[in-house]
Scaffold this motif. Structure first.
Motif, PDB file in Angstrom:
ATOM      1  N   ALA A 300      17.287  63.510  35.505  1.00  0.00           N
ATOM      2  CA  ALA A 300      17.394  64.397  34.342  1.00  0.00           C
ATOM      3  C   ALA A 300      16.036  64.996  34.007  1.00  0.00           C
ATOM      4  CB  ALA A 300      17.953  63.605  33.158  1.00  0.00           C
ATOM      5  N   PRO A 301      16.032  66.195  33.406  1.00  0.00           N
ATOM      6  CA  PRO A 301      17.181  67.053  33.102  1.00  0.00           C
ATOM      7  C   PRO A 301      17.609  67.885  34.312  1.00  0.00           C
ATOM      8  CG  PRO A 301      15.169  68.024  32.234  1.00  0.00           C
ATOM      9  CD  PRO A 301      14.771  66.711  32.830  1.00  0.00           C
ATOM     10  N   ARG A 302      18.909  68.186  34.363  1.00  0.00           N
ATOM     11  CA  ARG A 302      19.503  68.982  35.437  1.00  0.00           C
ATOM     12  C   ARG A 302      20.501  69.965  34.852  1.00  0.00           C
ATOM     13  NH1 ARG A 302      17.051  68.863  40.502  1.00  0.00           N
ATOM     14  NH2 ARG A 302      16.060  66.825  40.704  1.00  0.00           N
ATOM     15  N   ASN A 303      20.566  71.163  35.443  1.00  0.00           N
ATOM     16  CA  ASN A 303      21.506  72.170  34.972  1.00  0.00           C
ATOM     17  C   ASN A 303      22.941  71.791  35.318  1.00  0.00           C
ATOM     18  OD1 ASN A 303      19.654  73.908  33.771  1.00  0.00           O
ATOM     19  ND2 ASN A 303      19.300  75.046  35.660  1.00  0.00           N
ATOM     20  N   ILE A 304      23.868  72.179  34.446  1.00  0.00           N
ATOM     21  CA  ILE A 304      25.297  71.968  34.644  1.00  0.00           C
ATOM     22  C   ILE A 304      25.924  73.312  34.992  1.00  0.00           C
ATOM     23  CG2 ILE A 304      27.454  71.215  33.557  1.00  0.00           C
ATOM     24  CD1 ILE A 304      25.729  69.541  31.628  1.00  0.00           C
ATOM     25  N   ALA A 305      26.824  73.311  35.991  1.00  0.00           N
ATOM     26  CA  ALA A 305      27.460  74.555  36.421  1.00  0.00           C
ATOM     27  C   ALA A 305      28.969  74.366  36.556  1.00  0.00           C
ATOM     28  CB  ALA A 305      26.868  75.012  37.754  1.00  0.00           C
ATOM     29  N   ARG A 306      29.718  75.463  36.459  1.00  0.00           N
ATOM     30  CA  ARG A 306      31.148  75.422  36.722  1.00  0.00           C
ATOM     31  C   ARG A 306      31.367  75.120  38.204  1.00  0.00           C
ATOM     32  NH1 ARG A 306      34.795  79.073  34.102  1.00  0.00           N
ATOM     33  NH2 ARG A 306      36.037  79.025  36.009  1.00  0.00           N
ATOM     34  N   VAL A 307      32.387  74.355  38.513  1.00  0.00           N
ATOM     35  CA  VAL A 307      32.665  73.976  39.902  1.00  0.00           C
ATOM     36  C   VAL A 307      33.127  75.168  40.719  1.00  0.00           C
ATOM     37  CG1 VAL A 307      34.241  72.636  41.360  1.00  0.00           C
ATOM     38  CG2 VAL A 307      33.141  71.551  39.397  1.00  0.00           C
ATOM     39  N   ALA A 314      25.972  76.135  32.319  1.00  0.00           N
ATOM     40  CA  ALA A 314      26.867  75.742  31.237  1.00  0.00           C
ATOM     41  C   ALA A 314      26.217  74.727  30.311  1.00  0.00           C
ATOM     42  CB  ALA A 314      28.158  75.169  31.809  1.00  0.00           C
ATOM     43  N   GLY A 315      25.066  74.211  30.707  1.00  0.00           N
ATOM     44  CA  GLY A 315      24.379  73.224  29.892  1.00  0.00           C
ATOM     45  C   GLY A 315      23.302  72.526  30.678  1.00  0.00           C
ATOM     46  N   LYS A 316      22.797  71.451  30.103  1.00  0.00           N
ATOM     47  CA  LYS A 316      21.728  70.688  30.751  1.00  0.00           C
ATOM     48  C   LYS A 316      21.989  69.200  30.570  1.00  0.00           C
ATOM     49  CE  LYS A 316      17.511  72.169  30.425  1.00  0.00           C
ATOM     50  NZ  LYS A 316      16.182  72.523  29.875  1.00  0.00           N
ATOM     51  N   PHE A 317      22.091  68.483  31.689  1.00  0.00           N
ATOM     52  CA  PHE A 317      22.251  67.035  31.647  1.00  0.00           C
ATOM     53  C   PHE A 317      20.916  66.407  31.280  1.00  0.00           C
ATOM     54  CE2 PHE A 317      22.140  62.864  33.771  1.00  0.00           C
ATOM     55  CZ  PHE A 317      23.253  62.271  33.187  1.00  0.00           C
ATOM     56  N   LEU A 318      20.926  65.521  30.265  1.00  0.00           N
ATOM     57  CA  LEU A 318      19.687  64.985  29.719  1.00  0.00           C
ATOM     58  C   LEU A 318      19.403  63.551  30.136  1.00  0.00           C
ATOM     59  CD1 LEU A 318      20.065  66.383  26.087  1.00  0.00           C
ATOM     60  CD2 LEU A 318      18.580  67.273  27.904  1.00  0.00           C
ATOM     61  N   ARG A 319      20.444  62.714  30.147  1.00  0.00           N
ATOM     62  CA  ARG A 319      20.219  61.312  30.463  1.00  0.00           C
ATOM     63  C   ARG A 319      21.532  60.634  30.809  1.00  0.00           C
ATOM     64  NH1 ARG A 319      18.193  56.466  26.427  1.00  0.00           N
ATOM     65  NH2 ARG A 319      18.071  54.855  28.013  1.00  0.00           N
ATOM     66  N   GLY A 320      21.488  59.715  31.763  1.00  0.00           N
ATOM     67  CA  GLY A 320      22.694  58.997  32.139  1.00  0.00           C
ATOM     68  C   GLY A 320      22.483  57.500  32.222  1.00  0.00           C
ATOM     69  N   GLU A 351      36.348  72.580  35.503  1.00  0.00           N
ATOM     70  CA  GLU A 351      35.542  71.399  35.808  1.00  0.00           C
ATOM     71  C   GLU A 351      34.097  71.824  35.994  1.00  0.00           C
ATOM     72  OE1 GLU A 351      37.539  67.861  37.892  1.00  0.00           O
ATOM     73  OE2 GLU A 351      38.226  69.609  39.034  1.00  0.00           O
ATOM     74  N   PHE A 352      33.190  70.884  35.711  1.00  0.00           N
ATOM     75  CA  PHE A 352      31.762  71.174  35.772  1.00  0.00           C
ATOM     76  C   PHE A 352      31.060  70.126  36.628  1.00  0.00           C
ATOM     77  CE2 PHE A 352      33.560  72.942  31.972  1.00  0.00           C
ATOM     78  CZ  PHE A 352      33.007  74.211  31.914  1.00  0.00           C
ATOM     79  N   LYS A 353      29.891  70.489  37.110  1.00  0.00           N
ATOM     80  CA  LYS A 353      29.174  69.592  38.025  1.00  0.00           C
ATOM     81  C   LYS A 353      27.673  69.644  37.765  1.00  0.00           C
ATOM     82  CE  LYS A 353      28.606  73.146  41.610  1.00  0.00           C
ATOM     83  NZ  LYS A 353      28.852  73.522  43.022  1.00  0.00           N
ATOM     84  N   VAL A 354      27.019  68.583  38.230  1.00  0.00           N
ATOM     85  CA  VAL A 354      25.560  68.518  38.258  1.00  0.00           C
ATOM     86  C   VAL A 354      25.159  68.279  39.697  1.00  0.00           C
ATOM     87  CG1 VAL A 354      23.501  67.351  37.407  1.00  0.00           C
ATOM     88  CG2 VAL A 354      25.500  67.544  35.933  1.00  0.00           C
ATOM     89  N   SER A 355      24.239  69.081  40.209  1.00  0.00           N
ATOM     90  CA  SER A 355      23.779  68.951  41.589  1.00  0.00           C
ATOM     91  C   SER A 355      22.288  68.679  41.603  1.00  0.00           C
ATOM     92  CB  SER A 355      24.083  70.226  42.385  1.00  0.00           C
ATOM     93  OG  SER A 355      25.456  70.537  42.331  1.00  0.00           O
ATOM     94  N   TRP A 356      21.852  67.898  42.585  1.00  0.00           N
ATOM     95  CA  TRP A 356      20.425  67.599  42.713  1.00  0.00           C
ATOM     96  C   TRP A 356      20.135  67.149  44.138  1.00  0.00           C
ATOM     97  CZ3 TRP A 356      24.089  64.363  41.094  1.00  0.00           C
ATOM     98  CH2 TRP A 356      24.063  63.030  41.503  1.00  0.00           C
ATOM     99  N   SER A 357      18.878  67.170  44.509  1.00  0.00           N
ATOM    100  CA  SER A 357      18.461  66.782  45.857  1.00  0.00           C
ATOM    101  C   SER A 357      18.221  65.288  45.919  1.00  0.00           C
ATOM    102  CB  SER A 357      17.183  67.526  46.268  1.00  0.00           C
ATOM    103  OG  SER A 357      17.414  68.917  46.315  1.00  0.00           O
TER     104      SER A 357
END
Length: 393
Positions: A300-307, A314-320, A351-357
């Motif tokens: 985190a933080p990571r951008n949120i996108a529509r699938v 669509a937003g930003k993931f802050l913490r999990g 549906e929405f997703k978070v992607s990262w490397s």
């Protein structure tokens, strides 16, 4: 690090500190995810620090720096309150609890002087305590105040079966004082103590990690990892919903943008609790924490996108933590909240997703799906605000 206040001056030094455990939720780490928090319990908040501010001008000084009206709080009311410090652009620097300290308690400052005026203990994210001390000193000028670090135990207590969520049963003394946590229903109480009082607290003793799970499930952001210092806006961070802003208050640093947003703007994004789930799983219908989850939580933080589409975030993931987390969400994109006459862009099928490397191979991309949930207390406070505004028309 801060120099420590002598034991004789204020509180017993905390003799031990619990290192915060990593919240990685990979398959190999799933076994160390915290269990579900108990319905009645308490935790010592070792990730928080205290700053003592006192002197003749202390109340007036805080009044010009915080979003809450300091004058509204007395020692026989709630015993403390939630508020925030903003920068000149109206961005959140620190979200804090402030505890007024009655001079009758007999507490003394570093120089052994008993307070002849109310003083204040400020409860802040430990990682940003020194930054807050610098911020307080920046505006001191000729104000008759003293700013010192302080060592006390900070406890969070809760009882889900209790209906007494608006009144503190903490009798202030030189050894113990605190307040009701009014940020969201059921958040319980916060207590400061000069000694270990764990044996006197009701319920099961838990860790900071358990407390954080409970807080995230309620949709309550806290600290610089979730309310990003210098970037987050107070309304987007729910500080208004969490009783942290008095819109009737006079001037304070950052007030202009905050008030303008209140009266002329629309808050299109807010921090919400989210459920993480695998791409092959069906859309969840409720927010649930699974301590056995093998999900890989994104950095985190990571951008949120529509699938199924490309476009703006669509937003930003802050913490999990495992399969739950907090995210800054566009309300009309990720939820059924309607803000304008044009209506929401949301659909139950979206549906929405978070992607990262991946860390091992930056060319490999990982992905997890994410769904936002609007807490019921959000909707209740919107309804109350709208009703109050109509009555004042």
């Amino acid at each position: 690090m801060f120099p420590r206040v002598s034991r004789s001056h204020l509180c017993e030094v905390c003799l031990s500190a619990t290192n915060r455990r990593s919240f990685s939720s990979s398959a190999s780490a799933a076994s160390i995810l915290p269990s579900l928090p108990p319905s009645t319990g308490f935790a010592r908040l070792t990730n928080r620090a205290l700053i003592l501010l006192y002197g003749r001008d202390a109340a007036h000084y805080l009044q010009g720096l915080t979003t809450t009206n300091i004058k509204d709080f007395t020692f026989d009311s709630l015993g403390g309150f939630y508020t925030a410090f903003l920068n000149a652009q109206g961005r959140v620097l620190h979200d804090v609890f402030v505890y007024p300290i009655d001079h009758a308690l007999g507490l003394k400052g570093k120089e052994g002087i008993t307070y002849d005026k109310p003083a204040f203990m400020i409860d802040v994210d430990k990682a940003h305590a020194e930054a807050l001390r610098s911020h307080l000193k920046r505006y001191k000028l000729r104000a008759k105040i003293a700013i010192e670090p302080a060592d006390c135990h900070i406890w969070a207590t809760w009882d889900d079966a209790s209906a007494n969520d608006s009144k503190s049963d903490i009798a202030p003394s030189a050894q113990k004082f605190g307040c009701v946590d009014l940020r969201a229903p059921g958040m319980g109480k916060r207590t400061l103590s000069s000694a270990d009082i764990s044996k006197a607290l009701p319920g099961e003793e838990t860790s900071v990690e358990h407390y954080d799970i409970r807080r995230i499930l309620k949709g309550v952001p806290q600290g610089h990892r979730e309310i990003i210092s210098g970037e987050a806006l107070p309304q987007e961070s729910n500080i208004d919903y969490m009783s942290g802003i008095d819109f009737r208050k006079g001037c304070y640093i950052g007030q202009e943008l905050t008030i303008r947003t209140r009266h002329t703007g629309v808050v299109r994004k807010r921090i919400l609790p989210v459920q993480l789930y695998n791409p092959d799983e069906k859309l969840p219908d409720s927010l649930r924490y699974d301590p056995s989850s093998s999900l890989t939580s994104p950095d985190a933080p990571r951008n949120i996108a529509r699938v199924d589409t490309r476009g703006r975030s669509a937003g930003k993931f802050l913490r999990g933590v495992g399969n739950i987390g907090l995210a800054l969400c566009r309300l009309e994109t990720m939820t059924n909240v309607k803000l304008t006459e044009e209506g929401s862009q949301w659909s139950p099928e979206h549906e929405f997703k978070v992607s990262w490397s991946a860390e091992e191979d930056q060319a490999e991309e990982k992905e997890t799906k994410i769904k936002a949930f609007v807490p019921e207390w959000h909707r209740n406070r919107v309804s109350f605000r709208n009703m109050h505004q109509q009555q004042n028309v």
